[in-house]
Design an enzyme around this catalytic site. Structure first.
Site, PDB file in Angstrom:
ATOM      1  N   LYS A  53       2.106   2.598  -8.046  1.00 47.98           N
ATOM      2  CA  LYS A  53       0.913   3.172  -7.840  1.00 47.98           C
ATOM      3  C   LYS A  53       0.711   4.414  -8.417  1.00 47.98           C
ATOM      4  CE  LYS A  53       1.807   3.318  -3.106  1.00 47.98           C
ATOM      5  NZ  LYS A  53       3.015   2.707  -2.976  1.00 47.98           N
ATOM      6  N   ARG A  91      -3.230   2.913   4.211  1.00 44.39           N
ATOM      7  CA  ARG A  91      -1.850   2.124   4.365  1.00 44.39           C
ATOM      8  C   ARG A  91      -1.968   1.093   5.611  1.00 44.39           C
ATOM      9  NH1 ARG A  91       1.339   5.499   0.470  1.00 44.39           N
ATOM     10  NH2 ARG A  91       3.519   4.527   0.554  1.00 44.39           N
ATOM     11  N   ARG A 136      14.806   5.772 -10.129  1.00 39.58           N
ATOM     12  CA  ARG A 136      13.331   6.679 -10.237  1.00 39.58           C
ATOM     13  C   ARG A 136      13.909   8.137 -10.253  1.00 39.58           C
ATOM     14  NH1 ARG A 136       8.089   6.066  -6.636  1.00 39.58           N
ATOM     15  NH2 ARG A 136       9.084   6.577  -4.936  1.00 39.58           N
ATOM     16  N   ARG A 161      14.008  11.299  -4.876  1.00 38.78           N
ATOM     17  CA  ARG A 161      13.407  11.486  -3.734  1.00 38.78           C
ATOM     18  C   ARG A 161      14.646  11.137  -2.374  1.00 38.78           C
ATOM     19  NH1 ARG A 161       7.396   9.002  -3.765  1.00 38.78           N
ATOM     20  NH2 ARG A 161       8.088   8.336  -1.861  1.00 38.78           N
ATOM     21  N   ARG A 192      11.325   1.054   4.303  1.00 40.05           N
ATOM     22  CA  ARG A 192      10.094   1.078   3.796  1.00 40.05           C
ATOM     23  C   ARG A 192       9.342  -0.012   3.600  1.00 40.05           C
ATOM     24  NH1 ARG A 192      10.704   5.331  -0.890  1.00 40.05           N
ATOM     25  NH2 ARG A 192       8.601   4.744  -1.479  1.00 40.05           N
TER      26      ARG A 192
HETATM   27  P1  AMP Z   1       4.469   7.357  -1.632  1.00 38.21           P
HETATM   28  O1  AMP Z   1       4.504   8.621  -2.393  1.00 38.21           O
HETATM   29  O2  AMP Z   1       2.902   6.813  -1.728  1.00 38.21           O
HETATM   30  O3  AMP Z   1       5.421   6.279  -2.013  1.00 38.21           O
HETATM   31  O4  AMP Z   1       4.341   7.713  -0.062  1.00 38.21           O
HETATM   32  C1  AMP Z   1       5.739   8.581   0.358  1.00 38.21           C
HETATM   33  C2  AMP Z   1       5.534   8.307   1.877  1.00 38.21           C
HETATM   34  O5  AMP Z   1       4.506   9.026   2.586  1.00 38.21           O
HETATM   35  C3  AMP Z   1       5.509   6.700   2.443  1.00 38.21           C
HETATM   36  O6  AMP Z   1       6.638   6.047   2.485  1.00 38.21           O
HETATM   37  C4  AMP Z   1       4.944   7.242   3.756  1.00 38.21           C
HETATM   38  O7  AMP Z   1       5.807   7.701   4.938  1.00 38.21           O
HETATM   39  C5  AMP Z   1       4.062   8.425   3.580  1.00 38.21           C
HETATM   40  N1  AMP Z   1       2.551   8.036   3.312  1.00 38.21           N
HETATM   41  C6  AMP Z   1       2.069   8.086   2.183  1.00 38.21           C
HETATM   42  N2  AMP Z   1       0.788   7.601   2.317  1.00 38.21           N
HETATM   43  C7  AMP Z   1       0.619   7.323   3.702  1.00 38.21           C
HETATM   44  C8  AMP Z   1      -0.507   6.746   4.433  1.00 38.21           C
HETATM   45  N3  AMP Z   1      -1.811   6.572   3.881  1.00 38.21           N
HETATM   46  N4  AMP Z   1      -0.314   6.581   5.793  1.00 38.21           N
HETATM   47  C9  AMP Z   1       1.027   6.983   6.468  1.00 38.21           C
HETATM   48  N5  AMP Z   1       2.016   7.254   5.855  1.00 38.21           N
HETATM   49  C10 AMP Z   1       2.115   7.636   4.487  1.00 38.21           C
END
Ligand code: AMP
Length: 213
Positions: A8, A82, A121, A154, A165
């Site tokens: 993404k 999400r 990653r 991370r 996740r």
């Molecule tokens: P990402 O960098 O998009 O993988 O997001 C990392 C983490 O942030 C995810 O695993 C969620 O725990 C949290 N997160 C990101 N976007 C959202 C969202 N829209 N709603 C809830 N949690 C989110």
């Protein structure tokens, strides 16, 4: 949108380079954690467990961003909405400002491929660039090509957290894909390909609206 590690962020950066604002909720949360605010503390607990941040908290941060920007400017959101609650709320905000969503781009990778991809990653904590030790290695090991910063893994990319996740993604985000499919906005892509291929497929089918100044 998409499953964890489907690309993404990489795709959003490519789209944003065509002249639209890019906002990642994950980056927003990590910045809040870094600032060590009470809000950051609550977010960290959820993220470390591989859970989603609570809806009211996510919506609070996104509401601030949405209403703080000038109307009519193009944007690409990475990781939001999400959940169905977030998607419905976002639709209300858009409607209130007479704005429309052009597309919901959805990337999906199988669970095993996800675990494999995320274990390699690496992220530059300084400028957000994303690398992979096999598929997208930096020129110098563990060092960002752009800024020379040390790359990190991370914490939520650990295997047990990734699997949690992934399950959460199936439960919460798949219904959001259906929500956008019913509105005719969904563009679904198999993410088990090189990011450059997906980017070129996507861009040949869809051009984001540039910012009009
Ligand atoms: P990402 O960098 O998009 O993988 O997001 C990392 C983490 O942030 C995810 O695993 C969620 O725990 C949290 N997160 C990101 N976007 C959202 C969202 N829209 N709603 C809830 N949690 C989110």
């Amino acid at each position: 949108m998409g499953s964890p590690g489907a690309g993404k962020g990489t795709l959003a950066v490519e789209l944003a380079a065509r002249g639209v604002e890019h906002l990642s909720t994950g980056d927003l949360f990590r910045a809040e954690i870094e600032r060590k605010t009470p809000l950051g503390g609550r977010i960290k607990t959820a993220l470390d467990r591989g859970e989603l941040a609570p809806d009211e908290l996510t919506l609070g941060l996104m509401r601030k961003w949405f209403w703080g920007r000038p109307a009519g400017r193009g944007f690409v959101l990475d990781g939001f909405p999400r959940t169905l609650i977030q998607a419905r709320c976002f639709d209300e905000w858009l409607e209130a400002r007479n704005e429309v969503l052009s597309a919901c781009v959805f990337l999906e990778l199988g669970e095993e491929a996800t675990v494999k991809r995320l274990s390699g990653r690496r992220i530059c904590p300084w400028d957000g660039r994303v690398y992979h030790i096999e598929h997208r290695p930096p020129a110098i090991e563990e060092t960002c090509d752009d800024c020379g910063g040390s790359l990190v893994r991370r914490e939520d990319d650990a295997e047990t957290v990734v699997r949690r996740r992934y399950r959460l993604y199936l439960k919460k985000s798949r219904p959001v894909a259906k929500y956008y499919r019913d509105q005719g906005l969904l563009r679904f892509y198999d993410a088990d390909r090189r990011p450059a291929e997906i980017v070129s497929d996507l861009l040949s089918a869809y051009q984001p609206t540039p910012t009009i100044s």
